[in-house]
Design a protein around this motif. Sequence first.
Motif, mmCIF file in Angstrom:
data_model
loop_
_atom_site.group_PDB
_atom_site.id
_atom_site.type_symbol
_atom_site.label_atom_id
_atom_site.label_comp_id
_atom_site.label_asym_id
_atom_site.label_seq_id
_atom_site.Cartn_x
_atom_site.Cartn_y
_atom_site.Cartn_z
ATOM 1 N N GLU A 449 -31.297 69.082 36.787
ATOM 2 C CA GLU A 449 -30.184 69.157 37.723
ATOM 3 C C GLU A 449 -30.432 70.142 38.860
ATOM 4 O OE1 GLU A 449 -28.282 66.679 37.469
ATOM 5 O OE2 GLU A 449 -29.097 66.202 35.491
ATOM 6 N N LEU A 450 -31.496 70.938 38.768
ATOM 7 C CA LEU A 450 -31.902 71.719 39.934
ATOM 8 C C LEU A 450 -32.244 70.784 41.088
ATOM 9 C CD1 LEU A 450 -34.201 74.449 38.320
ATOM 10 C CD2 LEU A 450 -31.882 74.760 39.196
ATOM 11 N N ILE A 451 -32.823 69.630 40.761
ATOM 12 C CA ILE A 451 -33.159 68.643 41.787
ATOM 13 C C ILE A 451 -31.883 68.083 42.406
ATOM 14 C CG2 ILE A 451 -34.431 66.513 42.244
ATOM 15 C CD1 ILE A 451 -36.045 67.093 39.680
ATOM 16 N N THR A 452 -30.839 67.913 41.582
ATOM 17 C CA THR A 452 -29.558 67.444 42.107
ATOM 18 C C THR A 452 -28.989 68.431 43.113
ATOM 19 O OG1 THR A 452 -29.160 66.361 39.974
ATOM 20 C CG2 THR A 452 -27.271 66.602 41.453
ATOM 21 N N VAL A 453 -29.086 69.714 42.798
ATOM 22 C CA VAL A 453 -28.613 70.747 43.729
ATOM 23 C C VAL A 453 -29.350 70.637 45.056
ATOM 24 C CG1 VAL A 453 -28.423 73.237 44.136
ATOM 25 C CG2 VAL A 453 -27.983 72.312 41.855
#
Length: 581
Positions: A449-453
Amino acid sequence: MTDASDVLVGRLLAWGVDTIFGLPGDGINGVFEALRKQKDKIRFIHVRHEEAAAFMACAYAKFTGRLGVCIATSGPGGIHLLNGLYDAKMDHAPVLAITGLQHSDLIGTFTQQDVALDKLFIDVAEFNERVMSGAHMEGMADLAIRTALTRRGVAHITIPVDVQTQEVKKGRSERNPPHHTSAVPAYFDQIPSRAEIEDAADILNRGKKIAILVGQGALHATEELEQVAEILGAPIIKALLGKAAVPDDSPYTTGGIGLLGTEPSQDAIEDCDTLLMVGTSFPYIEFLPEPGSVKCVQIDVDPQRISLRHPADVGLVGDSRGCLRVLLPLLKKHHPTFLEKAQKAKIEWQKLMEERGTHEDMPMKPQVIGWELGKRVPANAIVTSDSGTITTWWARYVPALRGQMHSCSGNLASMACGLPYAIAAAVAYPDRPVYCIIGDGGISMLLGELITVAAYQLNIKIIVIKNNTLGQIKWEQMVFLGNPEFACDLFPADFVTIARGAGLQATRIEDPKTCGAQLDGAIHDSKAVLIEAVVDEFTPPMPAKIKASQALKLSEALLRGEPNRMKIVLTNAHDKVRELI
């Protein structure tokens, strides 16, 4: 042609839904086509794991008060939603989960991804149905959404692949005319009877030492709570989900309760003769007064929750703010002796927090990052916390300011919730900064979810408190069971490099002397950033008041071969652990 999926998306729009979290898949592609056709009206937030989508839907509901919606494909996609949905169930967040099923003529024949998700979701959902045809969709969607909103829980509809694209006219019975349901909201707003209000006021007026315990059901009643506290001379004690109900700089609150709470709060609870519980079903009964030792008035919107944790002499069923407003004119002014005692204790507690938060020892104490961060979170921020030792540092060191929102996985206390919560907050409120306080164990679970951020360019400050261990579990093994720690240490990960690889800015803080200045440099603009704060793994998140049984268990753990016993003793030589050994 209008098919079942078009109807579903139309009903979502009718109910005011504008955001959905999830992942596509061949078991739900019919609904995704309907979403594509309405992409200018409903945002789809593409996550990297369905568990995160369910956490986001839960947090979106918590922070906005609106329906949170998540979507997943059949089989494993739907299964992945469960943890976040249980978070919504246990914290009473209205969430709609939409899942796919295999073709209706293959269900139960051991076909691929043949998981009966409606059966699987029986325990988690207030409403849980399989859509049987295109004509079935309109009524199912309206009833599911209405149930989630009115019962403040999870609703689930699961749709076979072929039904998703089935024309709504097909198979319609004469008893199911179109448009016989609506999206008109209806809420039950009960005010207790005059006799009940008078009974509650009588108990409170006769009390000499009154304590007020509040939870998330009182988040919207800040002004009323402070008015009651002023009249009754009563300190306000906050359960974790009620952290933002009253700002921490208010003269009426002593902060939290329980393992993560403050000593002034626990003293007030132990010394009171009357307890007013407002919008809380705080689960740790051992921190509440002994049953029968105090008089109790409880306010809760759910009658099932009255006397759940402590026997109530009067239970007022209704909205917290509404009940307090009708109660206030009947309350008599008390002398503030009990409140003043709590206020003096709060001053001493804050001095202790500052002392621990300004240590310059190496390795850096986790209290230092909490203390420095707590001074810098802006007044318009939204703050999320994960579960673990970091919850203690958030609860004690990052104050809730007036106008802020704070939340976490309360009753489920699930790890990995912190980052999805922060993403949901940033999506819901793009003009507000979001701070995510999370441990290395929690962030490791949903690192994607770092990629989502990065993908959505969200203004989130991710503070990873890194101690290379599952700290809460480690200390529970020792303090609650008397066992040496086992299987808690984590292989060290470089979260700065990982975050940069995901497209985020990142920095590392290790020195307490430069901690504040480094935070200033990292959080100064509106871009997302990950801050890896490397802290001492041997600093325990001890309760505010240590019980003799806990002291004994820790001593047993050290004597039974705790591998780091000397480091623990030396590291905590100036903290409360010294009193235990």
